[in-house]
Design a protein around this motif. Structure first.
Motif, PDB file in Angstrom:
ATOM      1  N   ILE A  13       0.831  -1.201   0.000  1.00 22.04           N
ATOM      2  CA  ILE A  13       0.000   0.000   0.000  1.00 22.04           C
ATOM      3  C   ILE A  13       0.863   1.247   0.000  1.00 22.04           C
ATOM      4  O   ILE A  13       0.581   2.210  -0.715  1.00 22.04           O
ATOM      5  CB  ILE A  13      -0.962   0.001   1.210  1.00 22.04           C
ATOM      6  CG1 ILE A  13      -2.017  -1.082   1.026  1.00 22.04           C
ATOM      7  CG2 ILE A  13      -1.635   1.358   1.368  1.00 22.04           C
ATOM      8  CD1 ILE A  13      -2.880  -1.293   2.245  1.00 22.04           C
ATOM      9  N   LEU A  20      -7.705  -0.498  -3.302  1.00 22.04           N
ATOM     10  CA  LEU A  20      -6.684  -1.496  -2.941  1.00 22.04           C
ATOM     11  C   LEU A  20      -6.393  -1.471  -1.453  1.00 22.04           C
ATOM     12  O   LEU A  20      -6.221  -2.522  -0.827  1.00 22.04           O
ATOM     13  CB  LEU A  20      -5.390  -1.249  -3.729  1.00 22.04           C
ATOM     14  CG  LEU A  20      -5.383  -1.730  -5.171  1.00 22.04           C
ATOM     15  CD1 LEU A  20      -4.118  -1.283  -5.884  1.00 22.04           C
ATOM     16  CD2 LEU A  20      -5.507  -3.239  -5.230  1.00 22.04           C
ATOM     17  N   SER A  21      -6.343  -0.275  -0.885  1.00 20.44           N
ATOM     18  CA  SER A  21      -6.109  -0.169   0.555  1.00 20.44           C
ATOM     19  C   SER A  21      -7.209  -0.873   1.331  1.00 20.44           C
ATOM     20  O   SER A  21      -6.946  -1.646   2.248  1.00 20.44           O
ATOM     21  CB  SER A  21      -6.043   1.304   0.978  1.00 20.44           C
ATOM     22  OG  SER A  21      -4.983   1.965   0.340  1.00 20.44           O
ATOM     23  N   ILE A  36     -12.677  -0.392  -6.852  1.00 23.82           N
ATOM     24  CA  ILE A  36     -11.650  -0.712  -7.847  1.00 23.82           C
ATOM     25  C   ILE A  36     -12.242  -0.824  -9.252  1.00 23.82           C
ATOM     26  O   ILE A  36     -11.692  -0.290 -10.208  1.00 23.82           O
ATOM     27  CB  ILE A  36     -10.915  -2.022  -7.467  1.00 23.82           C
ATOM     28  CG1 ILE A  36     -10.087  -1.807  -6.196  1.00 23.82           C
ATOM     29  CG2 ILE A  36     -10.018  -2.488  -8.610  1.00 23.82           C
ATOM     30  CD1 ILE A  36      -9.521  -3.092  -5.614  1.00 23.82           C
ATOM     31  N   PHE A  46       2.409   1.549  -3.679  1.00 18.45           N
ATOM     32  CA  PHE A  46       1.551   1.872  -4.821  1.00 18.45           C
ATOM     33  C   PHE A  46       1.389   3.368  -5.059  1.00 18.45           C
ATOM     34  O   PHE A  46       1.524   3.817  -6.189  1.00 18.45           O
ATOM     35  CB  PHE A  46       0.180   1.205  -4.702  1.00 18.45           C
ATOM     36  CG  PHE A  46       0.162  -0.222  -5.172  1.00 18.45           C
ATOM     37  CD1 PHE A  46       0.637  -0.571  -6.423  1.00 18.45           C
ATOM     38  CD2 PHE A  46      -0.327  -1.216  -4.359  1.00 18.45           C
ATOM     39  CE1 PHE A  46       0.631  -1.883  -6.862  1.00 18.45           C
ATOM     40  CE2 PHE A  46      -0.340  -2.539  -4.774  1.00 18.45           C
ATOM     41  CZ  PHE A  46       0.139  -2.862  -6.034  1.00 18.45           C
ATOM     42  N   SER A 101     -14.432  -2.562  -1.489  1.00 24.16           N
ATOM     43  CA  SER A 101     -13.190  -2.418  -2.250  1.00 24.16           C
ATOM     44  C   SER A 101     -13.357  -2.830  -3.704  1.00 24.16           C
ATOM     45  O   SER A 101     -12.842  -2.172  -4.602  1.00 24.16           O
ATOM     46  CB  SER A 101     -12.061  -3.218  -1.594  1.00 24.16           C
ATOM     47  OG  SER A 101     -12.308  -4.607  -1.697  1.00 24.16           O
ATOM     48  N   LEU A 105      -9.173  -3.170   0.157  1.00 25.24           N
ATOM     49  CA  LEU A 105      -9.081  -4.596  -0.169  1.00 25.24           C
ATOM     50  C   LEU A 105      -8.068  -5.297   0.728  1.00 25.24           C
ATOM     51  O   LEU A 105      -8.337  -6.387   1.244  1.00 25.24           O
ATOM     52  CB  LEU A 105      -8.697  -4.783  -1.640  1.00 25.24           C
ATOM     53  CG  LEU A 105      -8.497  -6.228  -2.095  1.00 25.24           C
ATOM     54  CD1 LEU A 105      -9.809  -7.004  -2.034  1.00 25.24           C
ATOM     55  CD2 LEU A 105      -7.929  -6.265  -3.501  1.00 25.24           C
ATOM     56  N   PHE A 106      -6.917  -4.683   0.942  1.00 28.63           N
ATOM     57  CA  PHE A 106      -5.905  -5.307   1.795  1.00 28.63           C
ATOM     58  C   PHE A 106      -6.377  -5.399   3.241  1.00 28.63           C
ATOM     59  O   PHE A 106      -6.108  -6.390   3.928  1.00 28.63           O
ATOM     60  CB  PHE A 106      -4.571  -4.562   1.712  1.00 28.63           C
ATOM     61  CG  PHE A 106      -3.856  -4.771   0.402  1.00 28.63           C
ATOM     62  CD1 PHE A 106      -3.943  -5.962  -0.287  1.00 28.63           C
ATOM     63  CD2 PHE A 106      -3.091  -3.764  -0.146  1.00 28.63           C
ATOM     64  CE1 PHE A 106      -3.287  -6.152  -1.495  1.00 28.63           C
ATOM     65  CE2 PHE A 106      -2.424  -3.938  -1.347  1.00 28.63           C
ATOM     66  CZ  PHE A 106      -2.522  -5.135  -2.025  1.00 28.63           C
ATOM     67  N   ALA A 153      -8.584   3.578  -7.237  1.00 27.66           N
ATOM     68  CA  ALA A 153      -7.877   2.299  -7.143  1.00 27.66           C
ATOM     69  C   ALA A 153      -7.002   2.245  -5.901  1.00 27.66           C
ATOM     70  O   ALA A 153      -6.906   1.200  -5.251  1.00 27.66           O
ATOM     71  CB  ALA A 153      -7.045   2.061  -8.392  1.00 27.66           C
TER      72      ALA A 153
END
Length: 159
Positions: free
Chosen positions: A17, A34-35, A76, A20, A72, A37-38, A30
């Motif tokens: 993170i 992504l943050s 995205i 990116f 997420s 999502l992680f 995104a």
């Protein structure tokens, strides 16, 4: 062994993170997606790893993970959703960090560093909201989430 794997995943996700936004080629949607999502993956893995000894905490982590996973994926893959959530996205990510911190605080009461992981999530969530309100720079905001994951992973390894 399971705890070390989860800790290492948290550190790896945190570093990803933080990395990116530095690349500068990913859009704000995104980066935030992504943050989130992680954090969702981390919450799901934590929920599965603590199911043996903390059923309530496991269910909380799994529910949080599923909700964050849905958010997420929407952020995205659906830019229109980001436009719709643009006004609250910064607050949403900060609130998610705060909720993840509170869940970590509740689930890790018996852990030596669990309290500090939860407090770090709450503090970074509040900082995320404050910084997001005045700066709204995705590099800084994405890095805050990465920092929390790295702190969580290191403290779990120390435990």
């Amino acid at each position: 062994m399971k705890n070390k794997i989860v800790s290492l995943l948290a550190i790896i996700f945190g570093i990803m993170i933080i990395s990116f936004p530095i690349l500068g080629v990913i859009s704000t949607s995104a980066i935030i997606g992504l943050s989130v999502l992680f954090i969702a993956i981390y919450a799901l893995i934590m929920g599965i790893s603590i199911i043996d000894y903390n059923t309530y905490g496991s269910i909380t982590d799994l529910a949080l993970g599923v909700i964050l996973l849905i958010i997420s994926i929407g952020l995205i893959f659906n830019p229109a959703l980001f436009g719709f959530l643009a006004e609250i996205t910064l607050y949403l990510a900060g609130i998610i960090l705060i909720i993840a911190g509170v869940v970590s605080l509740i689930n890790n009461r018996s852990s030596k560093y669990g309290f500090y992981i939860g407090i770090a999530g709450i503090i970074l969530g509040v900082c995320y909201i404050i910084i997001g309100t005045y700066i709204a720079n995705p590099i800084i905001l994405g890095s805050l989430i990465g920092i929390w994951l790295v702190i969580s992973g290191i403290m779990r390894l120390l435990n």
